[in-house]
Design an enzyme around this catalytic site. Structure first.
Site, PDB file in Angstrom:
ATOM      1  N   TRP A 100      -9.650  36.162   6.602  1.00  0.00           N
ATOM      2  CA  TRP A 100      -9.887  36.852   7.875  1.00  0.00           C
ATOM      3  C   TRP A 100     -10.377  35.907   8.969  1.00  0.00           C
ATOM      4  CZ3 TRP A 100     -12.386  42.410   7.284  1.00  0.00           C
ATOM      5  CH2 TRP A 100     -11.473  43.235   6.620  1.00  0.00           C
ATOM      6  N   LYS A 101     -10.738  34.683   8.596  1.00  0.00           N
ATOM      7  CA  LYS A 101     -11.266  33.722   9.583  1.00  0.00           C
ATOM      8  C   LYS A 101     -12.428  34.371  10.346  1.00  0.00           C
ATOM      9  CE  LYS A 101      -6.767  31.554   9.560  1.00  0.00           C
ATOM     10  NZ  LYS A 101      -5.744  30.759  10.246  1.00  0.00           N
ATOM     11  N   HIS A 139     -10.103  24.228   4.485  1.00  0.00           N
ATOM     12  CA  HIS A 139      -9.106  24.801   5.390  1.00  0.00           C
ATOM     13  C   HIS A 139      -8.906  23.841   6.564  1.00  0.00           C
ATOM     14  CE1 HIS A 139      -7.102  27.405   8.232  1.00  0.00           C
ATOM     15  NE2 HIS A 139      -6.790  28.169   7.209  1.00  0.00           N
ATOM     16  N   GLU A 185      -8.629  24.311   9.589  1.00  0.00           N
ATOM     17  CA  GLU A 185      -9.472  24.584  10.761  1.00  0.00           C
ATOM     18  C   GLU A 185     -10.861  23.984  10.576  1.00  0.00           C
ATOM     19  OE1 GLU A 185      -8.737  28.808  10.839  1.00  0.00           O
ATOM     20  OE2 GLU A 185      -6.666  28.386  11.428  1.00  0.00           O
ATOM     21  N   GLU A 212      -0.923  24.649   3.164  1.00  0.00           N
ATOM     22  CA  GLU A 212      -0.804  25.283   4.476  1.00  0.00           C
ATOM     23  C   GLU A 212      -0.444  24.220   5.515  1.00  0.00           C
ATOM     24  OE1 GLU A 212      -3.240  29.185   4.654  1.00  0.00           O
ATOM     25  OE2 GLU A 212      -4.565  27.552   5.210  1.00  0.00           O
ATOM     26  N   SER A 215       1.705  31.602   8.535  1.00  0.00           N
ATOM     27  CA  SER A 215       2.617  32.617   9.080  1.00  0.00           C
ATOM     28  C   SER A 215       3.351  33.419   8.004  1.00  0.00           C
ATOM     29  CB  SER A 215       3.603  31.978  10.063  1.00  0.00           C
ATOM     30  OG  SER A 215       2.910  31.447  11.182  1.00  0.00           O
ATOM     31  N   GLY A 256      -3.366  34.667   6.824  1.00  0.00           N
ATOM     32  CA  GLY A 256      -4.332  34.782   7.910  1.00  0.00           C
ATOM     33  C   GLY A 256      -4.138  36.073   8.678  1.00  0.00           C
ATOM     34  N   GLY A 257      -3.495  35.974   9.836  1.00  0.00           N
ATOM     35  CA  GLY A 257      -3.380  37.110  10.749  1.00  0.00           C
ATOM     36  C   GLY A 257      -2.906  38.405  10.105  1.00  0.00           C
TER      37      GLY A 257
HETATM   38  P1  13P Z   1      -1.693  32.740   9.508  1.00  0.00           P
HETATM   39  O1  13P Z   1      -1.206  33.585   8.359  1.00  0.00           O
HETATM   40  O2  13P Z   1      -2.340  33.548  10.607  1.00  0.00           O
HETATM   41  O3  13P Z   1      -0.654  31.791   9.987  1.00  0.00           O
HETATM   42  O4  13P Z   1      -2.911  31.833   8.934  1.00  0.00           O
HETATM   43  C1  13P Z   1      -2.725  31.139   7.749  1.00  0.00           C
HETATM   44  C2  13P Z   1      -4.025  30.607   7.305  1.00  0.00           C
HETATM   45  O5  13P Z   1      -4.588  29.706   7.935  1.00  0.00           O
HETATM   46  C3  13P Z   1      -4.650  31.191   6.114  1.00  0.00           C
HETATM   47  O6  13P Z   1      -5.710  30.429   5.660  1.00  0.00           O
END
Ligand code: 13P
Length: 248
Positions: free
Chosen positions: A9-10, A95, A97, A171, A209, A230-231
């Site tokens: 969920w970030k 991750h 990020e 990723e 994605s 993620g999203g």
């Molecule tokens: P998205 O699915 O939003 O591209 O994000 C992937 C992600 O970073 C999961 O850790």
């Protein structure tokens, strides 16, 4: 191998996001599918509440990061032991990020993964190249270096690292949050390369994605043993569609 579908969920979700967990559990008929593992990694503020309210249900929970030490003077950080105490089964480490925003090196990521093992958590260790690294032909080298530096060399309690002690998530940075994905051939090639450097029984997730529309084809690729989402994990409908796409 039993696939793992994990939602990251970030930095998203307030208390009312519990309704998405409830909707997801309802869609799964309240029980864990025998042939898939499903996990949600919400922000730390929601983790303990979710894990307490929804224990014994269809999904497991995880953290998004941990500190390498068990406790101490590290303001704002959360240890793997604290995540385990809060009811987590998994923790995402390394991750992209966090590697980018917080300058986490492979050595730092390995220390976090080791902390996860120490606390009885399964680390989901993330690797992946940037667009520039891919376009200059360095994707495989980058991921090999990240794997060599980030994956612990011994398992919990200093025993050997077993295949089910950890999970790898590939990723590609340029695929995260962009709607872009590598071709299925590119995913297969990278996952095969990762497989050659990890245990035969270790799960290798693809992330970047993953959506309801592409999940089934990605999850059918050889050596793809699940997804890190993620999203699309923020909405129960979309996340459930991806969980359903992982059905054997
Ligand atoms: P998205 O699915 O939003 O591209 O994000 C992937 C992600 O970073 C999961 O850790």
């Amino acid at each position: 191998m039993k696939p793992l579908i994990a939602g990251n969920w970030k930095m998203n979700g307030l208390a009312d996001a519990a309704s998405e967990i409830e909707a997801l559990i309802a869609k799964m008929d309240g029980s864990a599918p025998a042939d898939r593992d499903v996990a949600v990694c919400p922000p730390a503020t929601l983790l303990a509440g979710f894990a307490a309210r929804y224990s014994d249900e269809a999904i497991q929970f995880g953290g998004q990061d941990c500190h390498a030490e068990a406790s101490g003077a590290h303001t704002g950080d959360i240890s793997a032991e604290m995540l385990a105490d809060a009811g987590a089964a998994f923790v995402i480490v390394g991750h992209s990020e966090r590697r980018a925003d917080h300058g986490e090196t492979d050595a730092a990521v390995r220390a976090k993964a080791e902390a996860a093992l120490r606390a009885g958590l399964t680390p989901i260790i993330c690797v992946g190249e940037t667009q520039e690294e891919r376009s200059t032909g360095r994707a495989f080298d980058v991921v090999r270096t990240q794997l060599a530096g980030s994956v612990p060399t011994s398992g919990p309690r200093s025993g050997p690292l077993a295949d089910d002690d950890y999970v790898i998530a590939y990723e590609p940075v340029w695929a995260i949050g962009t709607g872009l994905t590598p071709t299925l051939e590119d995913i297969a090639e990278m996952h095969e390369d990762i497989r050659e450097r990890t245990g035969a029984g270790a799960r290798i997730l693809y992330g970047g994605s993953v959506k309801p529309a592409n999940a089934a084809e990605i999850l059918r690729v050889r050596n793809v043993n699940g997804a890190l989402v993620g999203g699309a994990s923020l909405k129960a409908n979309d996340f459930y569609a991806i969980v359903a796409a992982a059905a054997g």
